[in-house]
Write a protein that holds these residues in place. Structure first.
Motif, PDB file in Angstrom:
ATOM      1  N   GLU A 135       0.812  -1.483   0.083  1.00 37.38           N
ATOM      2  CA  GLU A 135       0.057   0.299  -0.118  1.00 37.38           C
ATOM      3  C   GLU A 135       1.067   1.145   0.008  1.00 37.38           C
ATOM      4  O   GLU A 135       1.444   1.382   1.059  1.00 37.38           O
ATOM      5  N   HIS A 172      -6.037   2.926   5.032  1.00 34.79           N
ATOM      6  CA  HIS A 172      -7.381   2.790   5.486  1.00 34.79           C
ATOM      7  C   HIS A 172      -8.790   3.376   4.835  1.00 34.79           C
ATOM      8  O   HIS A 172      -9.689   3.501   5.504  1.00 34.79           O
ATOM      9  N   ASP A 189      -9.859   2.084   2.061  1.00 34.59           N
ATOM     10  CA  ASP A 189     -10.849   1.240   0.553  1.00 34.59           C
ATOM     11  C   ASP A 189     -12.400   0.533   0.793  1.00 34.59           C
ATOM     12  O   ASP A 189     -12.962   1.368   0.874  1.00 34.59           O
ATOM     13  N   ASP A 191      -6.088  -5.081  -0.363  1.00 38.02           N
ATOM     14  CA  ASP A 191      -4.984  -6.319  -0.632  1.00 38.02           C
ATOM     15  C   ASP A 191      -5.112  -7.213  -1.986  1.00 38.02           C
ATOM     16  O   ASP A 191      -4.313  -7.915  -2.949  1.00 38.02           O
ATOM     17  N   TYR A 206      -8.174  -3.179  13.758  1.00 36.60           N
ATOM     18  CA  TYR A 206      -8.713  -2.878  12.743  1.00 36.60           C
ATOM     19  C   TYR A 206     -10.458  -2.698  12.999  1.00 36.60           C
ATOM     20  O   TYR A 206     -10.811  -1.663  11.957  1.00 36.60           O
TER      21      TYR A 206
HETATM   22  C1  GLA Z   1      -4.902  -3.963   5.338  1.00 45.94           C
HETATM   23  C2  GLA Z   1      -6.649  -4.552   5.184  1.00 45.94           C
HETATM   24  C3  GLA Z   1      -6.599  -3.817   3.751  1.00 45.94           C
HETATM   25  C4  GLA Z   1      -6.813  -1.991   4.222  1.00 45.94           C
HETATM   26  C5  GLA Z   1      -5.638  -1.751   4.771  1.00 45.94           C
HETATM   27  C6  GLA Z   1      -5.143  -0.152   5.040  1.00 45.94           C
HETATM   28  O1  GLA Z   1      -4.261  -4.389   4.157  1.00 45.94           O
HETATM   29  O2  GLA Z   1      -6.621  -5.923   4.525  1.00 45.94           O
HETATM   30  O3  GLA Z   1      -8.512  -4.119   3.135  1.00 45.94           O
HETATM   31  O4  GLA Z   1      -7.963  -1.543   4.544  1.00 45.94           O
HETATM   32  O5  GLA Z   1      -5.233  -2.745   5.742  1.00 45.94           O
HETATM   33  O6  GLA Z   1      -5.752   0.546   3.897  1.00 45.94           O
END
Ligand code: GLA
Length: 384
Positions: free
Chosen positions: A27, A32, A34, A169, A219
């Protein structure tokens, strides 16, 4: 490829019918965002999970992982509950999701081999899910659009494992483009643009080895905070569906109508969406230094507003500020441990790596694992 065929033949005494490959992801900017239907700049890594597979009759499937001794079985009639800490959950969860969608498939033998570091923030689980899905779809002719394969993987996390993650992801693992960043829109669920990484630059990844178990982390609570902030605004502005629809001015107008912590969480997300767009502009103009500054700002917002950093990640970014070869750095992925990414000049990669490792050791007494991450293509499968 030949190595995967050999390993499969050694294990199963027959030939595989397909070899698939699905990469990990970085990323790059857009943390956060998405699940708030916002924007992310991401990249697929050269590090990937490969799977060799062949169909078989019956309902009992056999899986082998080149990193583990022995083999594992999955009975297609007994997919009900995940077993804590079992990597085959990602496979079972995907099968459950395909069943839910009424898609037809049979049993298989599969061998996997991965170079994506585990539990580090490079989405080894999405790489496993997508490598499996791409192999299975090839041998059983399962027709689904690629974005839906990403949704299958997301549902494994959301429904089977209880992590309310977004689509980033799996989406990045499928749609990544070699030597480029992809600008993802998680409202329309599409790649808006492919933005080449300026030549001569690369991402150095530093794995803190701090355990990164998102299911047990904050999360889901972060996501709830974002939703409450959205609700506070949507109560008076029905056109606001997600934080994606909120800019700084609107958020400020509603600051007193939401919890102070929820406000800071939303401030991070709104700022990240803006930084992603600014970042694309910087890259198009060849302003790599400006792009690097956005990475630093993103990390600062994670630390202060979203509170998904940790002392180890902060130490790495603090060191990055002092390294002339490093233009920007931030935590990448869910946070609460895992990795930082460092935008560096490729020619200085080894100097930068050495300095980062030494300074981190001096500062924390701990080791990091660094990886110079080349950007690769998204998932694929080759029928043999
Ligand atoms: C994890 C989650 C993703 C995204 C990131 C933060 O990787 O699996 O969906 O939310 O954190 O951007």
């Amino acid at each position: 490829m030949n190595q995967m065929i050999d390993l499969f033949e050694k294990h199963f005494h027959r030939k595989p019918a397909v070899i698939s490959r699905a990469p990990g992801r970085l990323e790059i900017l857009g943390n956060h965002t998405d699940y708030n239907e916002g924007f992310v700049l991401s990249a697929a890594t050269e590090q990937a999970t490969r799977m060799a597979m062949a169909p078989k009759s019956g309902t009992v499937c056999t899986l082998a992982d080149t990193a583990l001794p022995g083999s594992f079985t999955i009975d297609l009639n007994r997919l009900d509950a995940p077993v804590k800490g079992d990597w085959t959950n990602y496979i079972k969860g995907a099968l459950v999701e395909l069943n839910r969608r009424g898609l037809k498939f049979g049993a298989f033998d599969a061998l996997l081999s991965s170079t994506v570091p585990l539990s580090a923030g490079m989405s080894s689980s999405a790489a496993l899910e997508m490598a499996f899905c791409f192999a299975l779809k090839t041998i059983y002719g399962i027709a689904l659009p690629n974005a839906d394969w990403a949704r299958v993987g997301q549902a494994v996390e959301n429904r089977y494992l209880g992590l309310k993650s977004g689509l980033l992801d799996q989406f990045s693992s499928i749609f990544g483009k070699k030597d480029s960043l992809i600008l993802c829109d998680f409202r329309t669920v599409e790649v808006l643009e492919t933005v080449p990484l300026p030549s001569g630059y690369a991402f150095l990844v530093a794995n803190t080895l701090v355990k990164h178990n998102l299911v047990e982390s904050d999360y889901n609570r972060r996501r709830e905070s974002c939703e409450r902030a959205r609700d506070a605004i949507a109560a008076e502005c029905p056109e606001v569906k997600m934080l994606r629809d909120v800019d700084h001015a609107l958020l400020e107008r509603f600051r007193d109508k939401m919890d102070a912590v929820d406000y800071r969480r939303a401030l991070h997300v709104v700022g990240e969406d803006e930084r992603v767009m600014q970042g694309v502009e910087c890259l198009k103009e060849g302003d790599v230094a400006g792009f690097g500054r956005l990475l630093f700002q993103s990390h600062e917002s994670s630390r202060a507003n979203f509170e998904n950093s940790c002392p180890e990640l902060d130490a790495l970014v603090e060191i990055a500020h002092t390294l002339p070869e490093c233009l920007g750095a931030r935590l990448s992925g869910g946070g609460f441990g895992g990795i930082t990414i460092h935008l560096i000049r490729l020619a200085d990669a080894e100097t930068c790596r050495g300095r980062l490792e030494t300074a981190y050791k001096a500062m924390t007494g701990k080791e990091i694992r660094t990886i110079l991450c080349a950007i690769g293509d998204g998932a694929s499968a080759v029928a043999l």
